[in-house]
Design an enzyme around this catalytic site. Structure first.
Site, PDB file in Angstrom:
ATOM      1  N   CYS A 204       0.836  -1.194   0.000  1.00 42.20           N
ATOM      2  CA  CYS A 204       0.000   0.000   0.000  1.00 42.20           C
ATOM      3  C   CYS A 204       0.883   1.260   0.000  1.00 42.20           C
ATOM      4  O   CYS A 204       1.577   1.520  -0.967  1.00 42.20           O
ATOM      5  CB  CYS A 204      -0.977  -0.052   1.169  1.00 42.20           C
ATOM      6  SG  CYS A 204      -2.375   1.077   0.997  1.00 42.20           S
TER       7      CYS A 204
ATOM      8  N   HIS B 256      -3.546  -5.706   1.181  1.00 41.19           N
ATOM      9  CA  HIS B 256      -3.284  -6.032   2.583  1.00 41.19           C
ATOM     10  C   HIS B 256      -3.694  -7.479   2.862  1.00 41.19           C
ATOM     11  O   HIS B 256      -4.605  -8.002   2.230  1.00 41.19           O
ATOM     12  CB  HIS B 256      -4.085  -5.113   3.507  1.00 41.19           C
ATOM     13  CG  HIS B 256      -3.636  -3.688   3.497  1.00 41.19           C
ATOM     14  ND1 HIS B 256      -2.491  -3.263   4.125  1.00 41.19           N
ATOM     15  CD2 HIS B 256      -4.191  -2.581   2.935  1.00 41.19           C
ATOM     16  CE1 HIS B 256      -2.366  -1.959   3.959  1.00 41.19           C
ATOM     17  NE2 HIS B 256      -3.377  -1.519   3.243  1.00 41.19           N
TER      18      HIS B 256
END
Length: 485
Positions: A332, A429
Site C-alpha cells: 500500500c 493487505h
C-alpha cells in the site's frame, strides 16, 4: 431489543479489546447471536467491512470472535490520525471529514446521532451487544459531548463494567480515583469492575479487592490472569510495536516504524513463524545488514512518512539492502514509496506536494480523491498461490514495472515487480496471512516448513481466551448476562 453490556477502562490499553473479543466468543459458544460495538475508535489499523466501509481492525476481530459478518455499524465513528494534531473522520464506513483535536470536540455532538443509529441497528439483530469504550471515562475534561464512553452509556442506558490493568501498577488508585471523579449520573452506570492482566497468586490481592470494594461500593466481577493467547491476535494499535520482542529465528525481516504506520497487523503472521526474526526499526536505528527481507508497510500519510524515512537515512539503508541482493516488499503506502515520484496535487494528505520516491520501481503515484475500499480474492503472480485480503488506499500507481504485476486482484493486475524480482509492491493487505504465500516466501530464504494455519491459530486463541473468561469471571454475573440476553 438486545441486552447490552459495555466495557470501559481506567485508561488506554488495559485490555478492553481482548476482553470484548473473548466475551463475544464465549457468548457465541453458548449459542447467542452477539454483536460487538465500539462507538468511536482511533486507529490507523482499519479493515473493510462486509458491507463495504472502513471499521477498526479490532471490531473486525471481535466480529470474527462473534462468528458474524462485519458491518460499518460495529464502529460507526473511526478516527484515523493523519498528523500530530488532526485525524480523518470515518462515519458509517466512509470519509466524513477531517478535524484537528479542538475542532473535533465541537463536532462530537453531531456524531452521536450516527452512533445511536448504528447501535439501534445492531440491537435489532442480536441477543446481546458487547460494547467497548475508548480511553477512559476518567478523562472528565472530554466528558462534554462524549460519544465514546459515558456519553454513549448514559444516552443508550447501557450498564458498564470498568476494567483496570494491574500489570502497569496503581490499579487500586485508578479504580478508586475513577469512582471519585465521575459524576453521580455516570457513576450509577457502573455495575462492577474487572482486574485484568494479573500475574502470580491471586490470593495475594484479596486485600486489594476488599479495599476497592470499600472505597467504591462496586463488586469485583473477576480477576483475569495474563493471557498469552492474546499475543496471537492481530495487533490493534502501535503500542504493540513498542512491546514486540524479536524471536531468535534464522530469517531476519526488518520493518521501519514510521509515525503514521497503518495496517501493521499485516505482519502478525510473520511474527508468529518460529523461524522468523521480525525486527521493527525505530528512530536512531539502522537496518541490519544481514536482513533477508525488508518490508515497507502501509501509511496513513505516505508523503510525510517517506520524508521521515529519508530524514533517518533509511532510504540509503534500503537501497544498499537491494544492492546486496536482499528482497524488498512494499504494501500500500509502502508500495507507493518504492516508485520514482509521489504527487498529491489536491493536498489530500496535507499541503499539495510532489516528492521523489525511492526509485526502486519504475512507477509513479498520484493521490486521488476517491478511496479504494474492497475485500478481494487474489492470486500471487510470483508464486502462483491463492490470496485473499483487502484494499484501503488513495492513489493511482502506473508505470513500466506494472507490466510485471505482483498479484492479480479479482482477475485484474495489481502492483509491480522489478526486472530481477527483488523489489515487489502491492496494494493488497493481508498478503502474509495467506499460508501458502508465506510458506513460499520463506522458502526463498531457505526456511522449510513454514506456513502454519494462521486463521486457525487466531480462532484457537479466541477460544482459549473465552475459556479463561469462563473460568475467572463471576459465574452469577455471566449467567445473568447470557441467560437474559
Amino acid at each position: 431489543m438486545a441486552r447490552a453490556i459495555m466495557l470501559q477502562g481506567t485508561g488506554s490499553d488495559v485490555g478492553k479489546t481482548v476482553l470484548v473479543a473473548g466475551l463475544c466468543r464465549l457468548a457465541s459458544n453458548r449459542g447467542l447471536t452477539v454483536r460487538p460495538f465500539k462507538p468511536q475508535n482511533m486507529s490507523n489499523n482499519a479493515a473493510v467491512s462486509d458491507d463495504g466501509g472502513e471499521i477498526g481492525r479490532a471490531q473486525w476481530l471481535q466480529a470474527r470472535a462473534s462468528r458474524v459478518p462485519t458491518s460499518v455499524h460495529m464502529n460507526p465513528v473511526l478516527l484515523k490520525p493523519q498528523s500530530e494534531y488532526g485525524s480523518q473522520i470515518i462515519v458509517h464506513g466512509q470519509v466524513w471529514g477531517y478535524a484537528k483535536g479542538r475542532d473535533y470536540q465541537r463536532l462530537k455532538p453531531q456524531l452521536l446521532d450516527y452512533v445511536l443509529e448504528s447501535y439501534d441497528r445492531l440491537s435489532k439483530d442480536a441477543d446481546l451487544v458487547i460494547v467497548e469504550g475508548a480511553g477512559s471515562p476518567a478523562e472528565i475534561n472530554l466528558r462534554a459531548g462524549d460519544i465514546a464512553n459515558m456519553g454513549f452509556a448514559t444516552r443508550a442506558d447501557v450498564p458498564v463494567i470498568l476494567v483496570g490493568d494491574i500489570d502497569r501498577g496503581g490499579v487500586i488508585a485508578s479504580l478508586v480515583g475513577t469512582h471519585a471523579i465521575l459524576s453521580p449520573e455516570d457513576r450509577r452506570m457502573i455495575q462492577g469492575y474487572i482486574i485484568n492482566k494479573f500475574r502470580g497468586d491471586v490470593s495475594l490481592f484479596a486485600d486489594g479487592i476488599e479495599a476497592v470494594n470499600r472505597f467504591t461500593g462496586w463488586h469485583c466481577m473477576g480477576v483475569i490472569p495474563w493471557l498469552p493467547p492474546a499475543g496471537r491476535l492481530p495487533a490493534e494499535d502501535s503500542v504493540a510495536l513498542e512491546r514486540h520482542v524479536a524471536n531468535n529465528g534464522t530469517i531476519k525481516i526488518a520493518v521501519p516504524v514510521l509515525p503514521r504506520i497503518s495496517n501493521f497487523d499485516d505482519l502478525d503472521p510473520l511474527a508468529q513463524e518460529p523461524g522468523v526474526d521480525l525486527q521493527f526499526i525505530r528512530a536512531g536505528d539502522s537496518f541490519p545488514k544481514d536482513a533477508a527481507l525488508i518490508i515497507l508497510p502501509g501509511s496513513k500519510s505516505t508523503i510525510a512518512d517517506l520524508l521521515e524515512l529519508k530524514k533517518h537515512g533509511w532510504d540509503e539503508d534500503i537501497k544498499a539492502h537491494v544492492r546486496r541482493g536482499g528482497k524488498l516488499i512494499g504494501i500500500c503506502g509502502g508500495y507507493q514509496m518504492l516508485g520514482r515520484v509521489l504527487r498529491d496535487p489536491l493536498g489530500l494528505e496535507g499541503e499539495p506536494s510532489e516528492i521523489d520516491g525511492l526509485g526502486l520501481l519504475d512507477v509513479e503515484t498520484e493521490m486521488a480523491p476517491v478511496k479504494t475500499l474492497s475485500n478481494n480474492t487474489a492470486l500471487s503472480v510470483e508464486y502462483s498461490v491463492p490470496l485473499d485480503g483487502y484494499q484501503i488506499h488513495l492513489g493511482v500507481t502506473l508505470g513500466a514495472d506494472c507490466a510485471r504485476p505482483s498479484t492479480m486482484i479479482d482477475g485484474l493486475p495489481d502492483g509491480a515487480r522489478s526486472a530481477d524480482g527483488r523489489v515487489v509492491g502491492t496494494y493488497l493487505h493481508g498478503l502474509f496471512g495467506a499460508d501458502a504465500y508465506r510458506k513460499k516466501l520463506l522458502e526463498e530464504f531457505g526456511l522449510v516448513g513454514g506456513g502454519f494455519d494462521y486463521r486457525s491459530a487466531v480462532d484457537d486463541a479466541l477460544d482459549e481466551i473465552a475459556s479463561a473468561l469462563q473460568q475467572y469471571l463471576d459465574d452469577a454475573w455471566l449467567d445473568d448476562l447470557f441467560t437474559q440476553a
